[in-house]
Design an enzyme around this catalytic site. Structure first.
Site, PDB file in Angstrom:
ATOM      1  N   ASP A 191      52.127  40.694  40.832  1.00  0.00           N
ATOM      2  CA  ASP A 191      51.407  41.763  41.319  1.00  0.00           C
ATOM      3  C   ASP A 191      51.619  43.052  40.311  1.00  0.00           C
ATOM      4  O   ASP A 191      52.406  43.218  39.915  1.00  0.00           O
ATOM      5  CB  ASP A 191      52.091  42.254  42.647  1.00  0.00           C
ATOM      6  CG  ASP A 191      51.197  42.956  43.537  1.00  0.00           C
ATOM      7  OD1 ASP A 191      49.912  42.840  43.930  1.00  0.00           O
ATOM      8  OD2 ASP A 191      51.602  44.062  43.873  1.00  0.00           O
ATOM      9  N   GLU A 256      48.312  39.882  37.619  1.00  0.00           N
ATOM     10  CA  GLU A 256      47.216  40.570  38.048  1.00  0.00           C
ATOM     11  C   GLU A 256      46.919  41.834  37.074  1.00  0.00           C
ATOM     12  O   GLU A 256      47.902  42.987  37.295  1.00  0.00           O
ATOM     13  CB  GLU A 256      47.294  41.119  39.468  1.00  0.00           C
ATOM     14  CG  GLU A 256      46.187  42.004  39.988  1.00  0.00           C
ATOM     15  CD  GLU A 256      46.387  42.869  41.165  1.00  0.00           C
ATOM     16  OE1 GLU A 256      45.863  43.167  41.849  1.00  0.00           O
ATOM     17  OE2 GLU A 256      48.013  43.319  41.124  1.00  0.00           O
TER      18      GLU A 256
HETATM   19  C1  NOJ Z   1      47.648  44.068  44.680  1.00  0.00           C
HETATM   20  C2  NOJ Z   1      47.333  43.503  45.883  1.00  0.00           C
HETATM   21  O1  NOJ Z   1      46.486  42.363  45.745  1.00  0.00           O
HETATM   22  C3  NOJ Z   1      47.154  44.507  46.940  1.00  0.00           C
HETATM   23  O2  NOJ Z   1      46.984  43.674  48.218  1.00  0.00           O
HETATM   24  C4  NOJ Z   1      48.129  45.331  47.057  1.00  0.00           C
HETATM   25  O3  NOJ Z   1      47.768  46.395  47.884  1.00  0.00           O
HETATM   26  C5  NOJ Z   1      48.506  45.840  45.847  1.00  0.00           C
HETATM   27  N1  NOJ Z   1      48.597  44.855  44.671  1.00  0.00           N
HETATM   28  C6  NOJ Z   1      49.917  46.848  45.941  1.00  0.00           C
HETATM   29  O4  NOJ Z   1      50.987  45.832  45.621  1.00  0.00           O
END
Ligand code: NOJ
Ligand code: MG
Length: 520
Positions: A191, A256
């Site tokens: 993440d 990500e």
């Molecule tokens: C990306 C995640 O996909 C999202 O749902 C989340 O709010 C943020 N990162 C923060 O962790």
């Protein structure tokens, strides 16, 4: 091909209205039938739920409403029996405010635990220490009355950012990786992989666009160049260490990475660093074929295998909704996904994308805790999070009781069962496409040659025994493939008239992507 499971909304086995791990296990046969290779599970760890699981309070356990560690082990072994790999989400940029690490950091401002997080004295006049913003609105700093210092949070105040310059943080996360690897996971989705480290001097970010009243928090965030709060070079050292842990065990690292430029993405996605990066650009965009085709070419040139293309996830409206809605939106989404099969690393579908779903309709209220907490300032994450529609039984077969999110039931033609019974339904197109990618590894592995077209809305390529033409324009087009003998084997539209067979040119209808093979 990967498949994202938003755990809360996929399948509820115990009738509490919340999706759980046992529910996923009960649907693995469906996922095998569909033909996916890997599942990415969104966070199922204990969490107070301020950001629906992305605020983790224990990285080594399962939240009781999602099941138990035993359920997790059962899921992994049942997935492996079917040849499905399991990727779990790891959230290293921030924890929950309820994590015991934060409690001890807050309790003793002079203690060693303090430095697991980022604290700073107020700026002039008691203001936040610098101009950093939270993605979810307001400053990226909240005052801790007790100590008189601010803590940093690039998301909600309940998601305090860790201090990655502290070796203890690094060691903890390495042990968390081992914990899940020992339980059999095949990969981690990282993440906010471009986050983690912050500037040591906490310098202000340069502002690149004016701010105005009433701006959406995402626009405010984008009005700054994130030179000092994200994208710090030290971050990749962490992934190099993780790679040492993961690579020998064939465990994949998928970040990500919010970096729609190959030069930046390639810091993170490179041999010995992260294996692949999700490119979020296409999951955010509306129907903008010219920009999309340009992005695909640029990213492919810079990172031929490194980009994991996604058209949707649990954070954005569904592509069929963004691309014009209904049948038109669904066809466009599949045309783009077909192209994604041949231009990067492992593409992922988000649950329900294979049904061509548009966003669900909420009956009342909002459920994403983020808009609740920011007084309704952010919309758009609930519609894509409504329950997976399995059949026409109550609650579309998701749960035996009211789901956590109250939405209109889907009609039969939008359910898995309804589509499986209809040979013309999108689910069968997606299934054929996935089967095609498996049958023809040339599609993603053979050297890629672009075939020049005169239209910026048309992309064409050859990869070994495969050719692909994506005509994203609104009119029929002719493309010369450069050699004869190509046979169309897939098109996103059922029954598209494709004049080709043995000729060396193909005529492709509007908003249609065609895959052709030769000599196999
Ligand atoms: C990306 C995640 O996909 C999202 O749902 C989340 O709010 C943020 N990162 C923060 O962790
Ligand atoms: Mg449940």
């Amino acid at each position: 091909m990967g498949y994202e499971i938003y755990v809360r909304s996929f399948a509820d086995s115990d009738g509490d209205g919340i999706g759980d791990l046992a529910g996923i296990t009960s649907r693995l046969d469906y996922l095998s039938w569909l033909g996916v290779d890997a599942l990415w599970l969104t966070p199922f760890y204990p969490s107070p739920g301020h950001d629906h699981g992305y605020d983790v309070s224990d990285y080594r356990a399962v939240a009781p409403h999602h099941g138990s560690l035993q359920d997790f082990d059962t899921l992994v072994s049942a997935a492996h029996q079917r040849g499905l790999r399991v990727i779990v989400d790891i959230v290293p940029n921030h924890t929950s405010i309820k994590h015991r690490w934060f409690a001890s950091a807050r309790r003793d401002p002079d203690g060693p635990e303090r430095h697991r997080y980022l604290w700073a004295d107020p700026g002039p006049g008691g203001r936040p220490p610098n101009n950093w913003r939270s993605h979810f609105g307001g400053p990226a700093w909240t005052l801790d009355e007790q100590s008189g210092q601010y803590w940093c949070h690039l998301f909600l105040p309940e998601q305090p950012d860790l201090n990655w310059r502290n070796p203890v943080v690094r060691e903890d996360f390495e042990s968390i990786l081992h914990f899940w690897i020992d339980r059999g996971v095949d990969g981690f989705r990282v993440d906010v992989a471009h986050g983690l480290f912050k500037d040591t001097e906490l310098r202000d970010n340069p502002q690149i666009a004016p701010l105005a009243d009433g701006m959406h928090p995402f626009e405010v965030f984008d009005a700054f160049e994130h030179r000092y709060d994200m994208y710090q070079t030290e971050t990749t050292d962490i992934y190099r260490r993780w790679n040492h842990i993961c690579a020998p065990r064939q465990v994949m690292l998928l970040g990500e990475v919010d970096a729609p430029w190959p030069d930046r993405m390639s810091h993170y996605v490179a041999p010995g660093v992260l294996d692949q990066g999700f490119l979020l650009w296409a999951a955010r965009a509306g129907w903008s074929p010219e920009a999309l085709l340009k992005m695909v070419r640029v990213m492919h040139e810079g990172l031929p295998q490194g980009v994991s293309w996604v058209l949707s996830n649990h954070d954005r409206p569904r592509p069929a909704s963004r691309f014009g809605g209904g049948e038109v939106g669904a066809q466009r989404a599949l045309a783009v996904t077909t192209l994604f099969m041949a231009v990067g690393g492992t593409p992922f579908l988000y649950q329900g994308e294979e049904l061509g779903l548009t966003d669900g309709t909420l009956r009342h209220g909002t459920y994403d805790p983020v808009p609740v907490e920011t007084a309704g300032a952010i919309h758009g994450r609930d519609g894509c999070r409504t329950p997976m529609p399995w059949d026409t039984s109550p609650h579309n077969g998701f749960s035996t009781s009211d789901p956590w999110i109250d939405s209109e039931p889907r009609p039969p033609q939008q359910t898995v069962a309804g589509q499986r019974a209809d040979p013309d339904a999108p689910i069968h197109r997606y299934r054929s496409l996935l089967a095609l990618r498996r049958k023809h590894p040339d599609m993603w592995r053979a050297p890629l040659e672009w075939i020049e077209t005169s239209d910026p809305l048309v992309a064409a390529l050859r990869r070994g025994s495969i050719a692909l033409v994506a005509n994203l324009s609104d009119h029929r087009t002719h493309v010369s493939l450069g050699s004869p003998g190509w046979q169309p084997v897939f098109a996103n539209r059922q029954g598209s008239r494709l004049d080709s067979a043995t000729s060396e040119a193909i005529s492709v209808p509007a908003e249609t992507t065609v895959v052709l093979t030769r000599g196999s």
